[in-house]
Scaffold this motif. Structure first.
Motif, PDB file in Angstrom:
ATOM      1  N   ALA A  92     -35.046   7.184  15.970  1.00  0.00           N
ATOM      2  CA  ALA A  92     -35.241   8.006  14.772  1.00  0.00           C
ATOM      3  C   ALA A  92     -34.718   7.263  13.550  1.00  0.00           C
ATOM      4  O   ALA A  92     -33.697   6.588  13.618  1.00  0.00           O
ATOM      5  N   GLY A  93     -35.427   7.401  12.457  1.00  0.00           N
ATOM      6  CA  GLY A  93     -34.984   6.882  11.180  1.00  0.00           C
ATOM      7  C   GLY A  93     -34.767   8.056  10.237  1.00  0.00           C
ATOM      8  O   GLY A  93     -35.474   9.058  10.317  1.00  0.00           O
ATOM      9  N   PHE A  94     -33.784   7.928   9.362  1.00  0.00           N
ATOM     10  CA  PHE A  94     -33.508   8.999   8.402  1.00  0.00           C
ATOM     11  C   PHE A  94     -32.722   8.431   7.237  1.00  0.00           C
ATOM     12  O   PHE A  94     -32.122   7.357   7.340  1.00  0.00           O
ATOM     13  N   GLY A  95     -32.725   9.155   6.142  1.00  0.00           N
ATOM     14  CA  GLY A  95     -31.976   8.702   4.992  1.00  0.00           C
ATOM     15  C   GLY A  95     -32.278   9.504   3.748  1.00  0.00           C
ATOM     16  O   GLY A  95     -32.856  10.586   3.813  1.00  0.00           O
ATOM     17  N   ALA A  96     -31.904   8.944   2.610  1.00  0.00           N
ATOM     18  CA  ALA A  96     -32.135   9.577   1.309  1.00  0.00           C
ATOM     19  C   ALA A  96     -32.234   8.481   0.265  1.00  0.00           C
ATOM     20  O   ALA A  96     -31.526   7.479   0.339  1.00  0.00           O
ATOM     21  N   ALA A  97     -33.108   8.704  -0.708  1.00  0.00           N
ATOM     22  CA  ALA A  97     -33.303   7.723  -1.779  1.00  0.00           C
ATOM     23  C   ALA A  97     -33.358   8.445  -3.117  1.00  0.00           C
ATOM     24  O   ALA A  97     -33.923   9.534  -3.227  1.00  0.00           O
ATOM     25  N   GLU A  98     -32.772   7.816  -4.129  1.00  0.00           N
ATOM     26  CA  GLU A  98     -32.766   8.392  -5.465  1.00  0.00           C
ATOM     27  C   GLU A  98     -34.129   8.189  -6.121  1.00  0.00           C
ATOM     28  O   GLU A  98     -34.656   7.083  -6.150  1.00  0.00           O
ATOM     29  N   VAL A 151     -24.321  10.560  -0.770  1.00  0.00           N
ATOM     30  CA  VAL A 151     -25.292  10.933  -1.803  1.00  0.00           C
ATOM     31  C   VAL A 151     -24.582  11.685  -2.930  1.00  0.00           C
ATOM     32  O   VAL A 151     -24.823  11.432  -4.110  1.00  0.00           O
ATOM     33  N   ALA A 152     -23.681  12.594  -2.582  1.00  0.00           N
ATOM     34  CA  ALA A 152     -22.916  13.330  -3.597  1.00  0.00           C
ATOM     35  C   ALA A 152     -22.087  12.378  -4.449  1.00  0.00           C
ATOM     36  O   ALA A 152     -22.013  12.524  -5.671  1.00  0.00           O
ATOM     37  N   ALA A 153     -21.479  11.390  -3.810  1.00  0.00           N
ATOM     38  CA  ALA A 153     -20.646  10.438  -4.539  1.00  0.00           C
ATOM     39  C   ALA A 153     -21.465   9.590  -5.514  1.00  0.00           C
ATOM     40  O   ALA A 153     -20.923   9.060  -6.477  1.00  0.00           O
ATOM     41  N   ARG A 154     -22.763   9.475  -5.273  1.00  0.00           N
ATOM     42  CA  ARG A 154     -23.649   8.739  -6.180  1.00  0.00           C
ATOM     43  C   ARG A 154     -24.132   9.601  -7.342  1.00  0.00           C
ATOM     44  O   ARG A 154     -24.964   9.180  -8.120  1.00  0.00           O
ATOM     45  N   GLY A 155     -23.630  10.835  -7.439  1.00  0.00           N
ATOM     46  CA  GLY A 155     -23.974  11.684  -8.578  1.00  0.00           C
ATOM     47  C   GLY A 155     -25.186  12.567  -8.380  1.00  0.00           C
ATOM     48  O   GLY A 155     -25.772  13.048  -9.351  1.00  0.00           O
ATOM     49  N   ALA A 156     -25.584  12.813  -7.143  1.00  0.00           N
ATOM     50  CA  ALA A 156     -26.749  13.665  -6.892  1.00  0.00           C
ATOM     51  C   ALA A 156     -26.462  15.104  -7.299  1.00  0.00           C
ATOM     52  O   ALA A 156     -25.409  15.646  -6.986  1.00  0.00           O
ATOM     53  N   TRP A 157     -27.416  15.696  -7.982  1.00  0.00           N
ATOM     54  CA  TRP A 157     -27.335  17.115  -8.325  1.00  0.00           C
ATOM     55  C   TRP A 157     -28.307  17.917  -7.478  1.00  0.00           C
ATOM     56  O   TRP A 157     -28.131  19.115  -7.300  1.00  0.00           O
ATOM     57  N   ARG A 204     -21.737  11.093 -19.193  1.00  0.00           N
ATOM     58  CA  ARG A 204     -22.234   9.873 -18.571  1.00  0.00           C
ATOM     59  C   ARG A 204     -21.045   8.951 -18.378  1.00  0.00           C
ATOM     60  O   ARG A 204     -20.197   8.835 -19.231  1.00  0.00           O
ATOM     61  N   ARG A 205     -20.993   8.322 -17.249  1.00  0.00           N
ATOM     62  CA  ARG A 205     -19.928   7.347 -17.035  1.00  0.00           C
ATOM     63  C   ARG A 205     -20.538   6.118 -16.403  1.00  0.00           C
ATOM     64  O   ARG A 205     -21.457   6.192 -15.621  1.00  0.00           O
ATOM     65  N   ALA A 206     -19.990   5.007 -16.758  1.00  0.00           N
ATOM     66  CA  ALA A 206     -20.496   3.751 -16.223  1.00  0.00           C
ATOM     67  C   ALA A 206     -20.346   3.745 -14.705  1.00  0.00           C
ATOM     68  O   ALA A 206     -19.325   4.132 -14.172  1.00  0.00           O
ATOM     69  N   GLY A 207     -21.412   3.341 -14.032  1.00  0.00           N
ATOM     70  CA  GLY A 207     -21.365   3.231 -12.576  1.00  0.00           C
ATOM     71  C   GLY A 207     -21.665   4.518 -11.836  1.00  0.00           C
ATOM     72  O   GLY A 207     -21.693   4.522 -10.624  1.00  0.00           O
ATOM     73  N   ALA A 208     -21.915   5.625 -12.522  1.00  0.00           N
ATOM     74  CA  ALA A 208     -22.168   6.883 -11.822  1.00  0.00           C
ATOM     75  C   ALA A 208     -23.436   6.813 -10.986  1.00  0.00           C
ATOM     76  O   ALA A 208     -23.545   7.436  -9.957  1.00  0.00           O
TER      77      ALA A 208
END
Length: 189
Positions: free
Chosen positions: A60-66, A101-107, A179-183
């Motif tokens: 199985a493959g799985f994941g999430a992409a912005e 994903v949350a740590a990457r700023g996903a809403w 906005r913050r750098a690197g978010a």
């Protein structure tokens, strides 16, 4: 039976895509005009991508992409042995993928499933997703899909310290988003 979750490779995802279970093949066929296992695998390597191995074989493959700042798309597909991987993938989703994903700023994280794919619909509910709407005629042959999502407010699987840390870094004391750098930048891994 030994289950391992590992970072995805083009080779493993291509193998899985070439051996899809019928439900996943139907779902992919009605969303893409033309695809090959290698093309599907290459597309899946965007963002976070993982493979569930059963006894050393990718199943199985799985994941999430912005898709754009704050909006992510979750995906999964597998072989006929994917059902045996679902408990381990579910645990990994809650413990690792969701917090990353949350740590990457996903809403918002979205997932679409073919309305006839009962297995996928039940699993999305177990993963804590909320059904938002029916997408009539979303498939290229008029197939209906259902849209599910997780929003920052509804993520019950993201440990509060991890989610709060990402939110706190993006919010000032007046609760205005900053906005913050690197978010949203940086390498994924």
């Amino acid at each position: 039976m030994t289950l391992r979750i590992i970072p995805a490779t083009l080779r493993d995802l291509s193998y899985i895509a070439a051996n899809l279970r019928p439900e996943d093949r139907a779902e992919i066929d009605c969303q893409l005009d033309a695809w090959s296992p290698a093309l599907l695998a290459l597309t899946a390597l965007q963002g976070f991508a993982y493979v569930a191995e059963l006894d050393g074989n990718p199943e199985a493959g799985f994941g999430a992409a912005e898709q754009r700042g704050g909006l992510w798309i979750a995906w999964s597909w597998g072989t006929h042995r994917m059902k045996r991987c679902v408990p381990g993938i579910t645990e990994f989703f809650h413990a690792v993928l969701g917090p990353k994903v949350a740590a990457r700023g996903a809403w918002r994280v979205e997932a679409r499933a073919l309305a006839a794919n009962e297995l996928a619909l039940r699993w999305l509910i177990r993963l804590g997703a909320t059904q938002r709407c029916r997408l009539p005629g979303y498939g290229r042959n008029g197939e209906d899909f259902l849209l599910y999502d997780w929003t920052r407010e509804s993520w019950n699987h993201v440990p509060l310290p991890k989610a709060a840390g990402a939110e706190a870094a993006a919010t000032d004391t007046d609760h205005r988003r900053q906005r913050r750098a690197g978010a949203r930048g940086g390498t994924q891994g």
